[in-house]
Motif scaffolding. Structure first.
Motif, mmCIF file in Angstrom:
data_model
loop_
_atom_site.group_PDB
_atom_site.id
_atom_site.type_symbol
_atom_site.label_atom_id
_atom_site.label_comp_id
_atom_site.label_asym_id
_atom_site.label_seq_id
_atom_site.Cartn_x
_atom_site.Cartn_y
_atom_site.Cartn_z
ATOM 1 N N ALA A 1 0.828 -1.209 0.000
ATOM 2 C CA ALA A 1 0.000 0.000 0.000
ATOM 3 C C ALA A 1 0.861 1.257 0.000
ATOM 4 C CB ALA A 1 -0.936 -0.015 1.210
ATOM 5 N N VAL A 2 1.917 1.277 0.807
ATOM 6 C CA VAL A 2 2.782 2.452 0.866
ATOM 7 C C VAL A 2 3.572 2.593 -0.432
ATOM 8 C CG1 VAL A 2 4.729 3.480 2.085
ATOM 9 C CG2 VAL A 2 2.911 2.389 3.367
ATOM 10 N N GLN A 3 4.070 1.488 -0.976
ATOM 11 C CA GLN A 3 4.777 1.559 -2.249
ATOM 12 C C GLN A 3 3.887 2.125 -3.349
ATOM 13 O OE1 GLN A 3 6.060 -2.456 -2.922
ATOM 14 N NE2 GLN A 3 8.008 -2.189 -1.859
ATOM 15 N N THR A 4 2.653 1.673 -3.401
ATOM 16 C CA THR A 4 1.734 2.152 -4.434
ATOM 17 C C THR A 4 1.431 3.627 -4.270
ATOM 18 O OG1 THR A 4 0.743 -0.060 -4.508
ATOM 19 C CG2 THR A 4 -0.508 1.745 -5.504
ATOM 20 N N ALA A 5 1.260 4.060 -3.018
ATOM 21 C CA ALA A 5 0.899 5.462 -2.778
ATOM 22 C C ALA A 5 2.081 6.398 -3.002
ATOM 23 C CB ALA A 5 0.358 5.619 -1.358
ATOM 24 N N LEU A 6 3.287 6.012 -2.579
ATOM 25 C CA LEU A 6 4.429 6.917 -2.646
ATOM 26 C C LEU A 6 5.200 6.795 -3.952
ATOM 27 C CD1 LEU A 6 5.818 6.666 0.997
ATOM 28 C CD2 LEU A 6 4.203 8.319 0.039
ATOM 29 N N SER A 7 5.512 5.576 -4.345
ATOM 30 C CA SER A 7 6.328 5.395 -5.543
ATOM 31 C C SER A 7 5.549 5.745 -6.810
ATOM 32 C CB SER A 7 6.842 3.954 -5.612
ATOM 33 O OG SER A 7 7.609 3.646 -4.460
ATOM 34 N N GLN A 8 4.325 5.261 -6.924
ATOM 35 C CA GLN A 8 3.512 5.514 -8.107
ATOM 36 C C GLN A 8 2.620 6.748 -7.970
ATOM 37 O OE1 GLN A 8 1.361 1.939 -9.181
ATOM 38 N NE2 GLN A 8 3.027 0.617 -8.527
#
Length: 326
Positions: free
Chosen positions: A284-291
């Motif tokens: 969830a954090v990768q999707t929100a921050l990276s993308q």
């Protein structure tokens, strides 16, 4: 003049006069309902906790139904897209791979935590006072260590060049581990994270289970021992049924703890290498921050909450069924 019999007869005290009706009504009100003041005193705390807990959850639910990216974060003109974010997640093969890895990570950790904690609790119960105090003190100190500090220590332990693990293995003759990059291999990084989470979780579970073991009557264990039962049979047939509510409570808490283990993974590997250590909170954090897809990140967080709630519902159903059987 009173006679001798009248002088020796004990005098009876007069009955107290009944209290006025108004006093009885006031006293009943004083001991009963005390007015709105208690509720007014706790209202600021309740409202503050509701704002800190419910508002972020409601905001995340709202964003999960919107097209919310970096532009919408700045301009604030997000519009509703219905279930599009959830459809995008549920049709993504990577998402289901992360879900399977999350449940694998949770199952391995919970099984190891419960088994090791029960063994430590049984060992502590049989120790003398001095050794018992040392073991409990060590558990409390390990439990009190901050998560980030413990994760940093494990990073240095398994450092490829300066780590004591590689130095020890090399000194014992395993020269293949000289400057071995533990965090560059997915399986090795996964195992290190499991060891870290288990090490951090066992103290709480062991102390709680030890407290439950102290409530088991020694007479029941002695009776079973006189009937010829061995140590394992006593544990299975006498001890565990008596402490089952506490065991189920610890099991539930450890499921929640391992299911949302984010800090350890993010500090140590950030979900890598590749996706080898990525579980749902990290995803969830990768999707929100990276993308910069805050909508998909919020949707992944809501799915995580739903899955965790399903596990808790199963636990509460089992607990209520046990209460009904009693």
């Amino acid at each position: 003049m009173p006679t001798t019999e009248e002088r020796t007869r004990p005098r009876s005290r007069p009955a107290p006069a009944p209290a006025p009706a108004s006093r009885r009504r006031d006293g009943g009100r004083a001991h009963g309902r005390s007015g709105p003041w208690p509720y007014l005193l706790v209202a600021p705390t309740v409202l503050g906790m509701a704002y800190l807990l419910l508002y972020p959850l409601a905001r995340a639910v709202l964003i999960s139904f919107q097209d919310f990216r970096l532009r919408q974060l700045i301009s604030g003109d997000a519009h509703f897209v219905g279930l599009a974010n959830y459809r995008a997640l549920l049709t993504d093969p990577r998402f289901w791979t992360v879900v399977r890895r999350t449940f694998l990570f949770m199952a391995v950790n919970v099984v190891l935590i419960m088994v090791i904690a029960l063994l430590v609790a049984l060992m502590t119960e049989r120790l003398g006072r001095v050794w018992r105090g040392l073991v409990l003190s060590s558990l409390v100190l390990a439990w009190a260590m901050p998560v980030v500090a413990a994760t940093t220590v494990f990073q240095w332990l398994f450092h490829s060049e300066f780590g004591i693990v590689n130095w020890t293995l090399t000194s014992l003759g395993a020269h293949s581990f000289e400057r071995y990059p533990w965090f560059a291999h997915g399986t090795a990084a996964f195992v290190i994270l499991v060891v870290l989470v288990v090490w951090q979780s066992v103290p709480f579970a062991a102390i709680t289970l030890y407290s439950a073991l102290t409530t088991v009557p020694a007479e029941l264990q002695e009776s079973a021992r006189l009937d010829g039962a061995g140590a394992f049979r006593i544990l299975r047939s006498v001890t565990l049924p008596l402490i089952r509510p506490i065991v189920m409570l610890v099991l539930c808490l450890e499921v929640i703890w391992t299911f949302k283990a984010f800090v350890q993974i993010w500090v140590m590997t950030k979900g890598g290498p590749g996706d080898a250590t990525t579980i749902l909170p990290v995803y969830a954090v990768q999707t929100a921050l990276s993308q910069q897809r805050y909508d998909l990140g919020s949707a992944a967080s809501m799915i995580t909450v739903v899955l965790m709630s399903g596990v808790l519902v199963l636990y509460f159903r089992q607990m209520f069924r046990q209460e009904d059987e009693r």
